[in-house]
Design a protein around this motif. Structure first.
Motif, short mmCIF file in Angstrom:
data_model
loop_
_atom_site.label_atom_id
_atom_site.label_comp_id
_atom_site.label_asym_id
_atom_site.label_seq_id
_atom_site.Cartn_x
_atom_site.Cartn_y
_atom_site.Cartn_z
N ALA A 213 28.09 25.34 39.49
CA ALA A 213 27.46 24.08 39.92
C ALA A 213 28.25 22.93 39.33
N ASP A 214 28.04 21.73 39.86
CA ASP A 214 28.73 20.57 39.30
C ASP A 214 27.86 19.90 38.24
N VAL A 215 28.43 18.91 37.57
CA VAL A 215 27.76 18.26 36.45
C VAL A 215 26.42 17.67 36.86
N ALA A 216 26.39 16.97 38.00
CA ALA A 216 25.15 16.30 38.42
C ALA A 216 24.03 17.29 38.68
N ASP A 217 24.35 18.43 39.31
CA ASP A 217 23.30 19.39 39.62
C ASP A 217 22.82 20.13 38.37
N ILE A 218 23.72 20.40 37.44
CA ILE A 218 23.30 21.02 36.18
C ILE A 218 22.36 20.08 35.43
N ASP A 219 22.72 18.80 35.38
CA ASP A 219 21.84 17.83 34.74
C ASP A 219 20.50 17.73 35.46
N ARG A 220 20.52 17.83 36.79
CA ARG A 220 19.29 17.68 37.55
C ARG A 220 18.31 18.82 37.27
N VAL A 221 18.83 20.02 37.05
CA VAL A 221 17.96 21.15 36.70
C VAL A 221 17.21 20.84 35.40
N MET A 222 17.90 20.15 34.48
CA MET A 222 17.25 19.80 33.22
C MET A 222 16.23 18.67 33.41
N THR A 223 16.64 17.57 34.05
CA THR A 223 15.76 16.40 34.12
C THR A 223 14.54 16.62 35.01
N SER A 224 14.69 17.42 36.05
CA SER A 224 13.57 17.64 36.97
C SER A 224 12.88 18.98 36.74
N GLY A 225 13.30 19.71 35.72
CA GLY A 225 12.71 21.02 35.47
C GLY A 225 12.51 21.28 33.99
N LEU A 226 13.52 21.88 33.37
CA LEU A 226 13.38 22.28 31.96
C LEU A 226 13.04 21.11 31.05
N GLY A 227 13.76 20.01 31.19
CA GLY A 227 13.54 18.88 30.29
C GLY A 227 12.16 18.29 30.43
N LEU A 228 11.68 18.20 31.66
CA LEU A 228 10.34 17.67 31.90
C LEU A 228 9.30 18.56 31.23
N ARG A 229 9.46 19.87 31.38
CA ARG A 229 8.51 20.80 30.77
C ARG A 229 8.65 20.80 29.26
N TRP A 230 9.91 20.79 28.77
CA TRP A 230 10.13 20.83 27.32
C TRP A 230 9.67 19.55 26.63
N SER A 231 9.44 18.47 27.37
CA SER A 231 8.88 17.28 26.73
C SER A 231 7.41 17.48 26.39
N ILE A 232 6.82 18.54 26.90
CA ILE A 232 5.41 18.83 26.68
C ILE A 232 5.22 20.06 25.81
N VAL A 233 5.95 21.13 26.11
CA VAL A 233 5.87 22.36 25.33
C VAL A 233 7.29 22.85 25.03
N GLY A 234 7.48 23.41 23.84
CA GLY A 234 8.80 23.89 23.45
C GLY A 234 9.11 25.26 24.03
N PRO A 235 10.27 25.83 23.70
CA PRO A 235 10.69 27.08 24.34
C PRO A 235 9.77 28.27 24.08
N PHE A 236 9.23 28.39 22.87
CA PHE A 236 8.33 29.52 22.60
C PHE A 236 7.01 29.34 23.34
N GLU A 237 6.45 28.13 23.30
CA GLU A 237 5.19 27.94 24.01
C GLU A 237 5.39 28.02 25.52
N THR A 238 6.55 27.58 26.00
CA THR A 238 6.83 27.69 27.44
C THR A 238 6.68 29.12 27.92
N VAL A 239 7.38 30.06 27.26
CA VAL A 239 7.31 31.45 27.73
C VAL A 239 5.97 32.07 27.42
N ASP A 240 5.30 31.60 26.37
CA ASP A 240 3.97 32.11 26.05
C ASP A 240 2.98 31.77 27.15
N LEU A 241 3.15 30.60 27.77
CA LEU A 241 2.23 30.17 28.83
C LEU A 241 2.68 30.61 30.22
N ASN A 242 3.88 31.13 30.33
CA ASN A 242 4.40 31.50 31.65
C ASN A 242 3.83 32.81 32.18
#
Length: 328
Positions: A213-242
């Motif tokens: 993928a290119d730089v913009a799309d890699i960043d977009r996965v973070m800002t519209s996905g992982l980063g948005l979720r990680w602003s609320i719950v961290g990596p351990f709580e993320t998988v615990d709730l998944n």
């Protein structure tokens, strides 16, 4: 002067990190003295603090008049003047071992004996620059995110020689001024923040190199996905709730797949059963499984609030955005 009575904070280094620290302490009601070896940097400190305070006020993030906060910040020419009577010294000079070693030697000689000497270093353990000092027991790392007045996490990293009282006083001070202190159990290169950030960056660079993928799309996965979720719950709580059943169920279903992904990058370490059990036990102490559904609903409500506030909207490309980049 009696110990801690004047409540002054000394900041050594007046760049962007020092300016952020000045705001953190001054808006919490503490007197702040800032020193930098460069006269040019010293002249720029107060205008920079004033500008950032105006932005905070414009966003409703300042609890009192801007001038009242500004009045608590003083810039001084000499190191000794900055350290006089300080209860806490926060160093934020460039990331050079020789510079920090010499500066901590000087600060140990000049600072009051009760003052904690803390470094904002993003990766250097205190044992590398303070180990030979007579006052090394009061030296540690207090690493913030950048800018510290907007990102409240502070990693407190004691060296093996750091007195427990120095670490506890630093933790209490950071909590008092509105930061979120995390005390590491031992030194490690890069601490928590940059090791997590580094892991993401290593994968991002690898995927770019591999043409995935290119730089913009890699960043977009973070800002519209992982980063948005990680602003609320961290990596351990993320998988615990998944997964219903929590972290152990996630590891059962996904552990081998993550091992394979790591192996592609030469990192084949698996999550062994004992490690997963340890993590799961800590999660269950924080969240019993009979509260799992309520916590999932809480997570979703926070995500909906973020979406309503516009946090989930696409971020414009840097060429279109009128922002200046700084290192986190």
């Amino acid at each position: 002067m009696s110990e801690g009575r004047d409540g002054t904070i000394a900041l050594v280094g007046g760049g962007s990190m020092g300016v952020g620290w000045a705001i953190v302490f001054a808006r919490a009601g503490l007197a702040v003295r800032v020193h930098d070896a460069s006269a040019e940097v010293r002249r720029a400190v107060l205008p920079a603090v004033d500008e950032r305070l105006a932005s905070l006020a414009a966003h409703g993030l300042l609890a009192e008049a801007q001038g009242e906060v500004m009045a608590r910040v003083t810039v001084v020419d000499g190191l000794a003047a900055a350290l006089d009577g300080a209860i806490h010294v926060q160093e934020s000079v460039p990331e050079r071992l020789d510079l920090k070693t010499a500066l901590f030697r000087a600060m140990d000689e000049l600072a009051p004996p009760y003052a904690v000497l803390a470094s904002s270093t993003s990766s250097l353990p205190a044992s590398e620059f303070a180990g030979d000092l007579p006052g090394r027991a009061r030296c540690l790392v207090a690493h913030p995110a950048n800018p510290p007045h907007l990102l409240p996490i502070v990693e407190i990293v004691p060296a093996p020689f750091t007195a427990p009282d120095a670490a506890e006083r630093t933790r209490a001070l950071m909590a008092r001024v509105g930061q979120e202190p995390v005390v590491l159990k031992r030194e490690v290169n890069g601490f928590i923040y940059n090791r997590l950030q580094g892991a993401v960056l290593r994968e991002a660079y690898w995927m770019l190199e591999q043409g995935i993928a290119d730089v913009a799309d890699i960043d977009r996965v973070m800002t519209s996905g992982l980063g948005l979720r990680w602003s609320i719950v961290g990596p351990f709580e993320t998988v615990d709730l998944n997964y219903r059943g929590g972290l152990e169920e996630h590891a059962r279903r996904m552990g081998e797949r993550y091992r394979q992904m790591g192996a592609e990058r030469g990192q084949p370490e698996a999550w062994d059963a004992a490690l997963v059990a340890c993590a799961a036990a800590e999660r269950r102490a924080l969240l019993p499984l009979d509260q799992w559904e309520a916590r999932v609903a809480w997570r979703d409500s926070r995500l909906m609030a973020a979406c309503a506030a516009g946090q989930a909207q696409p971020v414009p490309d840097s060429a279109e955005a009128d922002v200046a980049g700084t290192e986190a």
